[in-house]
Design a protein around this motif. Structure first.
Motif, PDB file in Angstrom:
ATOM      1  N   PHE A 120       0.836  -1.194   0.012  1.00 50.07           N
ATOM      2  CA  PHE A 120       0.122  -0.119  -0.162  1.00 50.07           C
ATOM      3  C   PHE A 120       1.105   1.117   0.012  1.00 50.07           C
ATOM      4  CE2 PHE A 120      -2.782  -3.187   1.733  1.00 50.07           C
ATOM      5  CZ  PHE A 120      -3.877  -2.952   1.268  1.00 50.07           C
ATOM      6  N   VAL A 121       0.586   2.069  -0.940  1.00 47.00           N
ATOM      7  CA  VAL A 121       1.329   3.512  -0.886  1.00 47.00           C
ATOM      8  C   VAL A 121       0.583   4.437  -1.292  1.00 47.00           C
ATOM      9  CG1 VAL A 121       3.575   4.623  -2.153  1.00 47.00           C
ATOM     10  CG2 VAL A 121       3.362   1.860  -2.072  1.00 47.00           C
ATOM     11  N   GLY A 122       0.685   5.579  -0.582  1.00 47.79           N
ATOM     12  CA  GLY A 122      -0.290   6.927  -0.834  1.00 47.79           C
ATOM     13  C   GLY A 122      -0.525   7.659   0.076  1.00 47.79           C
ATOM     14  N   SER A 123      -1.724   8.125   0.273  1.00 43.86           N
ATOM     15  CA  SER A 123      -2.169   9.319   1.290  1.00 43.86           C
ATOM     16  C   SER A 123      -2.276   8.606   2.562  1.00 43.86           C
ATOM     17  CB  SER A 123      -3.326   9.933   0.680  1.00 43.86           C
ATOM     18  OG  SER A 123      -4.309   9.232   0.628  1.00 43.86           O
ATOM     19  N   CYS A 124      -2.718   9.235   3.619  1.00 42.67           N
ATOM     20  CA  CYS A 124      -3.101   8.787   4.789  1.00 42.67           C
ATOM     21  C   CYS A 124      -4.478   7.514   4.857  1.00 42.67           C
ATOM     22  CB  CYS A 124      -3.209   9.811   5.795  1.00 42.67           C
ATOM     23  SG  CYS A 124      -4.488  11.094   5.441  1.00 42.67           S
ATOM     24  N   PHE A 125      -5.318   7.947   3.629  1.00 39.84           N
ATOM     25  CA  PHE A 125      -6.307   6.951   3.501  1.00 39.84           C
ATOM     26  C   PHE A 125      -5.737   5.606   3.079  1.00 39.84           C
ATOM     27  CE2 PHE A 125      -9.785   5.043   0.818  1.00 39.84           C
ATOM     28  CZ  PHE A 125     -10.604   5.232   1.740  1.00 39.84           C
ATOM     29  N   ALA A 126      -4.768   5.578   2.539  1.00 35.17           N
ATOM     30  CA  ALA A 126      -3.869   4.180   2.319  1.00 35.17           C
ATOM     31  C   ALA A 126      -3.628   3.676   3.566  1.00 35.17           C
ATOM     32  CB  ALA A 126      -2.695   4.439   1.483  1.00 35.17           C
ATOM     33  N   ASP A 127      -2.997   4.476   4.694  1.00 35.63           N
ATOM     34  CA  ASP A 127      -2.748   4.048   6.012  1.00 35.63           C
ATOM     35  C   ASP A 127      -3.872   3.330   6.484  1.00 35.63           C
ATOM     36  OD1 ASP A 127      -0.091   4.713   5.999  1.00 35.63           O
ATOM     37  OD2 ASP A 127      -0.442   6.359   7.040  1.00 35.63           O
ATOM     38  N   ASN A 128      -5.150   3.914   6.577  1.00 39.07           N
ATOM     39  CA  ASN A 128      -6.452   3.459   6.963  1.00 39.07           C
ATOM     40  C   ASN A 128      -6.541   2.093   6.453  1.00 39.07           C
ATOM     41  OD1 ASN A 128      -6.465   5.704   8.817  1.00 39.07           O
ATOM     42  ND2 ASN A 128      -7.594   6.783   7.293  1.00 39.07           N
ATOM     43  N   ILE A 129      -6.799   1.955   5.127  1.00 42.39           N
ATOM     44  CA  ILE A 129      -7.197   0.749   4.540  1.00 42.39           C
ATOM     45  C   ILE A 129      -6.104  -0.340   4.780  1.00 42.39           C
ATOM     46  CG2 ILE A 129      -7.793  -0.340   2.248  1.00 42.39           C
ATOM     47  CD1 ILE A 129      -9.848   1.155   3.232  1.00 42.39           C
ATOM     48  N   THR A 156      -6.840   3.637  -6.071  1.00 46.85           N
ATOM     49  CA  THR A 156      -7.751   4.752  -5.719  1.00 46.85           C
ATOM     50  C   THR A 156      -7.408   6.052  -5.747  1.00 46.85           C
ATOM     51  OG1 THR A 156      -7.167   4.453  -3.428  1.00 46.85           O
ATOM     52  CG2 THR A 156      -8.688   2.633  -4.283  1.00 46.85           C
ATOM     53  N   VAL A 157      -8.540   7.099  -5.477  1.00 47.49           N
ATOM     54  CA  VAL A 157      -8.211   8.524  -5.321  1.00 47.49           C
ATOM     55  C   VAL A 157      -8.709   8.509  -3.896  1.00 47.49           C
ATOM     56  CG1 VAL A 157      -8.690  10.682  -5.898  1.00 47.49           C
ATOM     57  CG2 VAL A 157      -8.324   9.206  -7.716  1.00 47.49           C
ATOM     58  N   SER A 158      -7.938   9.231  -2.963  1.00 49.75           N
ATOM     59  CA  SER A 158      -8.295   9.484  -1.679  1.00 49.75           C
ATOM     60  C   SER A 158      -9.480  10.608  -1.595  1.00 49.75           C
ATOM     61  CB  SER A 158      -6.949  10.119  -0.945  1.00 49.75           C
ATOM     62  OG  SER A 158      -7.527  10.556   0.435  1.00 49.75           O
ATOM     63  N   PRO A 159     -10.606  10.199  -0.691  1.00 45.32           N
ATOM     64  CA  PRO A 159     -11.678  11.138  -0.637  1.00 45.32           C
ATOM     65  C   PRO A 159     -11.356  12.585   0.206  1.00 45.32           C
ATOM     66  CG  PRO A 159     -11.973   9.170   0.741  1.00 45.32           C
ATOM     67  CD  PRO A 159     -10.695   9.146  -0.038  1.00 45.32           C
ATOM     68  N   ILE A 160     -10.277  12.361   0.853  1.00 48.97           N
ATOM     69  CA  ILE A 160      -9.725  13.576   1.778  1.00 48.97           C
ATOM     70  C   ILE A 160      -9.522  14.861   0.871  1.00 48.97           C
ATOM     71  CG2 ILE A 160      -8.159  14.300   3.490  1.00 48.97           C
ATOM     72  CD1 ILE A 160      -7.605  11.471   3.946  1.00 48.97           C
ATOM     73  N   ARG A 161     -10.286  15.770   1.507  1.00 44.95           N
ATOM     74  CA  ARG A 161     -10.274  17.203   0.441  1.00 44.95           C
ATOM     75  C   ARG A 161      -9.038  17.780   1.170  1.00 44.95           C
ATOM     76  NH1 ARG A 161     -15.826  19.503   1.585  1.00 44.95           N
ATOM     77  NH2 ARG A 161     -15.482  18.557   3.573  1.00 44.95           N
ATOM     78  N   VAL A 212     -17.311   7.727  -0.906  1.00 40.37           N
ATOM     79  CA  VAL A 212     -17.333   8.688   0.265  1.00 40.37           C
ATOM     80  C   VAL A 212     -18.557   9.961  -0.355  1.00 40.37           C
ATOM     81  CG1 VAL A 212     -15.971  10.077   1.807  1.00 40.37           C
ATOM     82  CG2 VAL A 212     -15.322   7.926   1.284  1.00 40.37           C
ATOM     83  N   ASN A 213     -18.061  10.455  -1.130  1.00 42.79           N
ATOM     84  CA  ASN A 213     -18.619  11.679  -1.632  1.00 42.79           C
ATOM     85  C   ASN A 213     -20.046  11.358  -2.185  1.00 42.79           C
ATOM     86  OD1 ASN A 213     -16.573  14.086  -1.670  1.00 42.79           O
ATOM     87  ND2 ASN A 213     -15.270  12.274  -2.291  1.00 42.79           N
ATOM     88  N   MET A 263     -14.083  17.433   9.552  1.00 43.95           N
ATOM     89  CA  MET A 263     -15.070  17.293   8.528  1.00 43.95           C
ATOM     90  C   MET A 263     -14.363  17.303   7.115  1.00 43.95           C
ATOM     91  SD  MET A 263     -17.860  17.737   9.794  1.00 43.95           S
ATOM     92  CE  MET A 263     -17.911  17.302  11.610  1.00 43.95           C
ATOM     93  N   LEU A 264     -12.963  16.704   7.087  1.00 46.20           N
ATOM     94  CA  LEU A 264     -12.397  16.436   5.807  1.00 46.20           C
ATOM     95  C   LEU A 264     -11.965  14.911   5.892  1.00 46.20           C
ATOM     96  CD1 LEU A 264     -10.012  19.472   5.918  1.00 46.20           C
ATOM     97  CD2 LEU A 264     -12.068  19.202   4.629  1.00 46.20           C
ATOM     98  N   HIS A 265     -11.742  14.281   6.811  1.00 43.54           N
ATOM     99  CA  HIS A 265     -11.332  12.848   6.860  1.00 43.54           C
ATOM    100  C   HIS A 265     -12.495  12.004   7.077  1.00 43.54           C
ATOM    101  CE1 HIS A 265      -7.168  15.036   7.202  1.00 43.54           C
ATOM    102  NE2 HIS A 265      -6.628  14.009   6.928  1.00 43.54           N
TER     103      HIS A 265
END
Length: 270
Positions: free
Chosen positions: A24-33, A136-141, A181-182, A195-197
């Motif tokens: 898994f490589v990417g944003s903090c959303f990758a950490d969660n999953i 995937t594209v992270s849903p975090i704005r 998510v969106n 209200m972002l994550h």
């Protein structure tokens, strides 16, 4: 009456198997999953060199991991914004709290994003030519950009992911975490206090959709068999020396031993 819009999630041409080796490589959303995959005993490596927000930084991790074989790689893209070190002209993964004047911020184009991901896949396939890829594209704005600018950034990533998957003939699969998510979870109760994550409930829902669409029947069966053992191992007794608990622990360890016999790739701590 239907009170929400459901995202159609096409099935990939491949399926995830129990205890797979997944990067898994990417944003903090990758950490969660990725953390959830670790809990479910996949041999997951999650952001081994820290969170990587943009496709070029994803490529940087792929370069460092090219000698390690994986069955599947999951890239979670957060932004197309990058920071270029003025002295070297190189894109950095982390400014490490150095003065802002040492860096120039710019935005990657669709082609630059797709090229970086394409190279990352090619490097990882040197160790396993049959590597499967999920993007995937992270849903975090990113509020710091402004919400309109954040959407523009996500649009570039979405178009790059679309370009990549269309080229790959089923070997690269786009999972619509951003859309789920969106669209499906279009309610602030699915977000953390900022209200972002996405919150734990949202991450759990995305996990369920991943299982439903990407897991093989064998993997789903493994999750059912692993769940009671996982819950038992997580139990913290008030009196660990009690005979009843020792008997419970013995039975749990025996169940885990039998499960490992059935799934040899299962890694359990002694």
């Amino acid at each position: 009456m239907e009170f929400r819009t459901i995202v159609n999630i096409p099935r990939p041409t491949f399926e995830l198997e129990p205890c797979e080796r997944i990067l898994f490589v990417g944003s903090c959303f990758a950490d969660n999953i990725g953390k959830r995959f670790e809990e479910e005993k996949f041999r997951a490596v999650v952001n081994p060199f820290g969170v990587m927000y943009n496709p070029v930084s994803v490529l940087h991790t792929a370069r460092k991991m090219a000698g390690t074989p994986f069955d599947t790689a999951v890239f979670t893209l957060g932004t197309n914004h990058v920071y270029v070190e003025r002295a070297t002209g190189e894109i950095v993964d982390n400014c490490q709290k150095r003065p802002q004047r040492e860096f120039e911020e710019r935005e990657l184009t669709i082609d630059e994003c797709a090229d970086a991901l394409r190279e990352a896949i090619s490097l990882l396939r040197t160790s396993n030519p049959r590597l499967r890829v999920i993007v995937t594209v992270s849903p975090i704005r990113y509020a710091k950009y402004g919400y309109h600018e954040s959407q523009l950034s996500k649009a570039v990533l979405l178009l790059a992911a679309d370009k990549l998957t269309k080229e790959a003939s089923g070997e690269v699969y786009y999972f619509p975490a951003y859309e789920i998510v969106n669209d499906e979870l279009r309610d602030y109760r699915f977000y953390k206090a900022d209200m972002l994550h996405p919150n734990e409930q949202a991450v759990a829902y995305i996990w369920e959709q991943l299982v439903a669409t990407c897991f093989s029947a064998t993997a789903k069966q493994f999750l059912k068999e692993w769940r009671p053992i996982k819950e038992a191992l997580a139990h913290r007794p008030f009196h660990p020396e009690a005979a009843t608990y020792q008997d419970f622990l013995k039975k749990t360890k025996e169940a885990a031993r039998l499960l490992k016999q059935k799934y040899p790739n299962l890694e359990l701590k002694e």
